[in-house]
Write an enzyme that holds these catalytic residues in place. Structure first.
Site, PDB file in Angstrom:
ATOM      1  N   TYR A 122      -9.275  68.326  -7.560  1.00 13.44           N
ATOM      2  CA  TYR A 122      -9.518  69.045  -8.805  1.00 13.44           C
ATOM      3  C   TYR A 122     -11.019  69.148  -9.020  1.00 13.44           C
ATOM      4  O   TYR A 122     -11.727  68.134  -9.046  1.00 13.44           O
ATOM      5  CB  TYR A 122      -8.865  68.351  -9.995  1.00 13.44           C
ATOM      6  CG  TYR A 122      -9.022  69.170 -11.270  1.00 13.44           C
ATOM      7  CD1 TYR A 122      -8.318  70.361 -11.420  1.00 13.44           C
ATOM      8  CD2 TYR A 122      -9.899  68.786 -12.270  1.00 13.44           C
ATOM      9  CE1 TYR A 122      -8.476  71.142 -12.547  1.00 13.44           C
ATOM     10  CE2 TYR A 122     -10.066  69.561 -13.411  1.00 13.44           C
ATOM     11  CZ  TYR A 122      -9.349  70.740 -13.541  1.00 13.44           C
ATOM     12  OH  TYR A 122      -9.516  71.526 -14.666  1.00 13.44           O
ATOM     13  N   GLN A 183      -2.204  71.454 -16.100  1.00 10.85           N
ATOM     14  CA  GLN A 183      -1.270  72.270 -15.314  1.00 10.85           C
ATOM     15  C   GLN A 183      -1.681  72.332 -13.842  1.00 10.85           C
ATOM     16  O   GLN A 183      -0.820  72.381 -12.954  1.00 10.85           O
ATOM     17  CB  GLN A 183      -1.128  73.681 -15.904  1.00 10.85           C
ATOM     18  CG  GLN A 183      -2.400  74.484 -16.037  1.00 10.85           C
ATOM     19  CD  GLN A 183      -3.107  74.276 -17.355  1.00 10.85           C
ATOM     20  OE1 GLN A 183      -2.898  73.276 -18.034  1.00 10.85           O
ATOM     21  NE2 GLN A 183      -3.968  75.216 -17.723  1.00 10.85           N
ATOM     22  N   ASN A 206     -11.620  66.171 -17.640  1.00 11.86           N
ATOM     23  CA  ASN A 206     -11.701  65.726 -19.034  1.00 11.86           C
ATOM     24  C   ASN A 206     -10.627  64.681 -19.327  1.00 11.86           C
ATOM     25  O   ASN A 206      -9.908  64.224 -18.432  1.00 11.86           O
ATOM     26  CB  ASN A 206     -11.594  66.924 -19.982  1.00 11.86           C
ATOM     27  CG  ASN A 206     -10.252  67.648 -19.863  1.00 11.86           C
ATOM     28  OD1 ASN A 206      -9.275  67.110 -19.346  1.00 11.86           O
ATOM     29  ND2 ASN A 206     -10.200  68.875 -20.353  1.00 11.86           N
ATOM     30  N   THR A 229     -18.957  59.794 -18.181  1.00 11.42           N
ATOM     31  CA  THR A 229     -20.070  59.430 -17.311  1.00 11.42           C
ATOM     32  C   THR A 229     -20.946  58.365 -17.976  1.00 11.42           C
ATOM     33  O   THR A 229     -21.186  58.410 -19.183  1.00 11.42           O
ATOM     34  CB  THR A 229     -20.906  60.679 -16.998  1.00 11.42           C
ATOM     35  OG1 THR A 229     -20.145  61.550 -16.182  1.00 11.42           O
ATOM     36  CG2 THR A 229     -22.184  60.310 -16.267  1.00 11.42           C
ATOM     37  N   GLN A 251     -27.993  62.037 -17.808  1.00 11.24           N
ATOM     38  CA  GLN A 251     -26.566  61.706 -17.763  1.00 11.24           C
ATOM     39  C   GLN A 251     -25.904  61.828 -19.127  1.00 11.24           C
ATOM     40  O   GLN A 251     -24.705  62.092 -19.227  1.00 11.24           O
ATOM     41  CB  GLN A 251     -26.383  60.294 -17.211  1.00 11.24           C
ATOM     42  CG  GLN A 251     -26.871  60.130 -15.785  1.00 11.24           C
ATOM     43  CD  GLN A 251     -26.190  61.091 -14.825  1.00 11.24           C
ATOM     44  OE1 GLN A 251     -24.979  61.054 -14.652  1.00 11.24           O
ATOM     45  NE2 GLN A 251     -26.972  61.971 -14.207  1.00 11.24           N
ATOM     46  N   HIS A 254     -23.738  64.900 -19.958  1.00  7.45           N
ATOM     47  CA  HIS A 254     -22.380  65.109 -19.461  1.00  7.45           C
ATOM     48  C   HIS A 254     -21.376  65.259 -20.592  1.00  7.45           C
ATOM     49  O   HIS A 254     -20.408  66.009 -20.481  1.00  7.45           O
ATOM     50  CB  HIS A 254     -21.966  63.945 -18.562  1.00  7.45           C
ATOM     51  CG  HIS A 254     -22.360  64.119 -17.132  1.00  7.45           C
ATOM     52  ND1 HIS A 254     -21.629  64.874 -16.246  1.00  7.45           N
ATOM     53  CD2 HIS A 254     -23.413  63.637 -16.441  1.00  7.45           C
ATOM     54  CE1 HIS A 254     -22.214  64.844 -15.057  1.00  7.45           C
ATOM     55  NE2 HIS A 254     -23.297  64.102 -15.145  1.00  7.45           N
ATOM     56  N   GLU A 319     -21.139  52.895 -14.176  1.00  9.21           N
ATOM     57  CA  GLU A 319     -20.905  53.866 -13.103  1.00  9.21           C
ATOM     58  C   GLU A 319     -22.175  54.077 -12.275  1.00  9.21           C
ATOM     59  O   GLU A 319     -22.156  53.994 -11.056  1.00  9.21           O
ATOM     60  CB  GLU A 319     -20.451  55.185 -13.717  1.00  9.21           C
ATOM     61  CG  GLU A 319     -20.235  56.297 -12.711  1.00  9.21           C
ATOM     62  CD  GLU A 319     -19.929  57.626 -13.372  1.00  9.21           C
ATOM     63  OE1 GLU A 319     -19.434  58.516 -12.670  1.00  9.21           O
ATOM     64  OE2 GLU A 319     -20.194  57.776 -14.584  1.00  9.21           O
ATOM     65  N   HIS A 320     -23.275  54.384 -12.939  1.00  8.69           N
ATOM     66  CA  HIS A 320     -24.563  54.603 -12.271  1.00  8.69           C
ATOM     67  C   HIS A 320     -25.560  53.562 -12.759  1.00  8.69           C
ATOM     68  O   HIS A 320     -25.748  53.407 -13.971  1.00  8.69           O
ATOM     69  CB  HIS A 320     -25.145  55.979 -12.598  1.00  8.69           C
ATOM     70  CG  HIS A 320     -24.224  57.127 -12.339  1.00  8.69           C
ATOM     71  ND1 HIS A 320     -23.532  57.781 -13.346  1.00  8.69           N
ATOM     72  CD2 HIS A 320     -23.879  57.736 -11.183  1.00  8.69           C
ATOM     73  CE1 HIS A 320     -22.809  58.755 -12.819  1.00  8.69           C
ATOM     74  NE2 HIS A 320     -22.997  58.751 -11.513  1.00  8.69           N
ATOM     75  N   ASP A 353     -25.516  62.862  -7.990  1.00  7.72           N
ATOM     76  CA  ASP A 353     -24.570  63.827  -8.551  1.00  7.72           C
ATOM     77  C   ASP A 353     -24.544  65.126  -7.756  1.00  7.72           C
ATOM     78  O   ASP A 353     -23.490  65.762  -7.629  1.00  7.72           O
ATOM     79  CB  ASP A 353     -24.960  64.161  -9.995  1.00  7.72           C
ATOM     80  CG  ASP A 353     -24.531  63.094 -10.979  1.00  7.72           C
ATOM     81  OD1 ASP A 353     -23.727  62.219 -10.608  1.00  7.72           O
ATOM     82  OD2 ASP A 353     -25.006  63.135 -12.135  1.00  7.72           O
ATOM     83  N   GLU A 408      11.934  28.861   1.591  1.00  2.00           N
ATOM     84  CA  GLU A 408      11.978  29.848   0.507  1.00  2.00           C
ATOM     85  C   GLU A 408      13.396  30.312   0.189  1.00  2.00           C
ATOM     86  O   GLU A 408      13.598  31.230  -0.606  1.00  2.00           O
ATOM     87  CB  GLU A 408      11.115  31.052   0.885  1.00  2.00           C
ATOM     88  CG  GLU A 408       9.641  30.702   1.068  1.00  2.00           C
ATOM     89  CD  GLU A 408       8.802  31.893   1.501  1.00  2.00           C
ATOM     90  OE1 GLU A 408       9.380  32.892   1.999  1.00  2.00           O
ATOM     91  OE2 GLU A 408       7.578  31.838   1.339  1.00  2.00           O
ATOM     92  N   HIS A 413      16.254  36.057   6.567  1.00  2.00           N
ATOM     93  CA  HIS A 413      14.991  36.058   7.299  1.00  2.00           C
ATOM     94  C   HIS A 413      15.004  34.980   8.380  1.00  2.00           C
ATOM     95  O   HIS A 413      14.574  35.200   9.519  1.00  2.00           O
ATOM     96  CB  HIS A 413      13.824  35.771   6.346  1.00  2.00           C
ATOM     97  CG  HIS A 413      13.441  36.922   5.468  1.00  2.00           C
ATOM     98  ND1 HIS A 413      14.277  37.421   4.506  1.00  2.00           N
ATOM     99  CD2 HIS A 413      12.291  37.657   5.396  1.00  2.00           C
ATOM    100  CE1 HIS A 413      13.672  38.408   3.869  1.00  2.00           C
ATOM    101  NE2 HIS A 413      12.461  38.586   4.397  1.00  2.00           N
TER     102      HIS A 413
END
Length: 439
Positions: A122, A183, A206, A229, A251, A254, A319-320, A353, A408, A413
């Site tokens: 995406y 969608q 988003n 971000t 940043q 964003h 993140e950064h 980026d 066990e 087994h």
């Protein structure tokens, strides 16, 4: 002593759960597309993007026409950036060794890396055509060896984002769809009458896109859970406060909920950086995002020394993380929680980026405590195999397996081990009918 020159006014960006109304709306769209397929996709695209072409998938003729419209310099820049991303991804792939070892005589254990069969990418649009996300998601999947990579991006105000489509095409997308939002994500994940489903999804988006990925996770794989971000700058008194200010705002633009944090050993630098930000914001073209982001989520902390700065930075797991200090590579040893590290004034988060080659799909909301970002390994299934070719080894393992399994209370087994201990060794099968025992 640590003290704050500026504190965040809101903390909502740090939450790890979606708002109930987002959850409900996304769940309804997923259920609708699951039930009605293409018909539902068309209705939601018309509703949210005012876009309902005869086919959401771009034909080769349409792609060729779009490519012809994109300026040559834009194409050249896309090719340059993609060369950087592809080159680094290929080096990452080279670092992932397939191994086979003989742990006991005749006992062979191995691992190999198998690309997923199909991945969906995406590429966000909305107000800004984020074509760099095409490099990060599509190219990385292709470098990993994924045979089918499909990609989707929304129209922008009813228009085709030519440069984004060009980036998707040059990155190697096998199918390109002009479709946005929930969608798009659901169509790729579940499939419709005209879109075959994928095995995993990647790419930012988003709050609704992020929530759709969260709800679909488990039914398909995803790269990671994404939030707003984030940027955190660690600076000492050698840093340029103007550079610090510009990098924080880079940043913040964003989104209005993007945290921008400065941790510094210099109170003077902290105050000057705030002054520069206050001066830059009024004329900044993207101040609609940057201004509330800085006002509500901006922070400036002053600490005694860099060791304290690194410890405090690790609590954010940002993140950064940008290191503007006299010895920036020191952070490689001192820090452990970050999505990506940017060392020294010569680099910046914007390079990551847009152009430098590392992946910009990174963990947010504290997820850097337990995961890194998107890379070729995300598209690979690291699987194991085993083979026992020595009868004596199989017999020995069978006896041990029988004992271990019975501790066990797993009798079935245990019997699988017993059979091999009997067939390849000298063990008895007291639990088996006489007709089935070892001759």
């Amino acid at each position: 002593m640590t003290f704050a020159l500026k504190r965040a006014q809101q903390t909502s960006a740090a939450t790890t759960t979606s708002l109930p109304d987002v959850q409900e709306k996304v769940a309804a769209i997923i259920a609708d597309i699951r039930a009605r397929g293409d018909e539902a996709v068309r209705e939601h695209s018309a509703r949210f993007d005012k876009w309902e072409p005869e086919s959401f998938r771009l034909s080769q003729a349409q792609i060729d026409e779009i490519m012809a419209r994109v300026p040559e310099q834009v194409i050249a820049d896309i090719r340059f950036v993609q060369q950087q991303v592809r080159g680094f991804a290929e080096k990452q792939l080279e670092s992932m060794r397939e191994i086979e070892v003989e742990t006991l005589p005749g006992v062979h254990l191995g691992q190999k890396h198998i690309p997923v069969a199909a991945a969906g990418a995406y590429v966000p649009g909305g107000r800004y055509p984020l074509l760099a996300s095409a490099h990060m998601t599509i190219l990385t999947a292709k470098a990993a060896g994924v045979p089918r990579v499909i990609a989707s991006t929304p129209p922008i105000r009813g228009e085709i984002p030519d440069a984004t489509v060009a980036a998707m095409h040059l990155a190697g997308a096998d199918e390109i769809y002009l479709l946005g939002g929930v969608q798009a994500v659901v169509s790729m994940a579940l499939g419709t009458e005209t879109i075959d489903p994928v095995d995993m999804l990647a790419g930012p988006g988003n709050a609704f896109v992020a929530e759709a990925k969260r709800q679909l996770f488990g039914e398909i794989g995803i790269d990671l859970f994404a939030g707003p971000t984030e940027v955190l700058v660690v600076a000492d008194d050698s840093a340029d406060p103007f550079v610090v200010a510009v990098d924080l705002l880079s940043q913040a633009e964003h989104g209005p909920d993007s945290p921008a944090v400065l941790i510094t050993t210099s109170e003077e630098l902290g105050r000057k950086a705030i002054e520069h930000i206050d001066a830059l914001l009024p004329e900044m073209p993207t101040r609609d995002n940057a201004e509330p982001a800085w006002r509500d989520h901006g922070e400036v902390h002053v600490v005694d020394d860099l060791d304290e700065a690194y410890r405090l930075a690790d609590t954010y797991a940002s993140e950064h993380v940008q290191i503007l200090t006299e010895r920036p590579r020191e952070a490689l040893e001192k820090m452990r929680n970050y999505g990506a590290l940017f060392l020294g004034e010569g680099t910046c988060v914007s390079y990551g980026d847009k152009v430098i080659g590392t992946n910009h799909v990174l963990p947010t909301r504290g997820a850097a405590r337990y995961t890194g970002g998107l890379w070729v390994g995300k598209y690979l299934k690291t699987v194991t195999y085993q083979e026992v070719t020595d009868p004596a080894a199989s017999a020995e393992l069978g006896e041990i397996c029988g004992r271990a399994a019975r501790v066990e209370l797993f009798e079935g087994h245990a019997r699988s081990g017993d059979v091999r201990a009997a067939k390849h060794g000298t063990a008895d099968l007291p639990w088996a009918p006489d007709a089935l025992t070892r001759p």
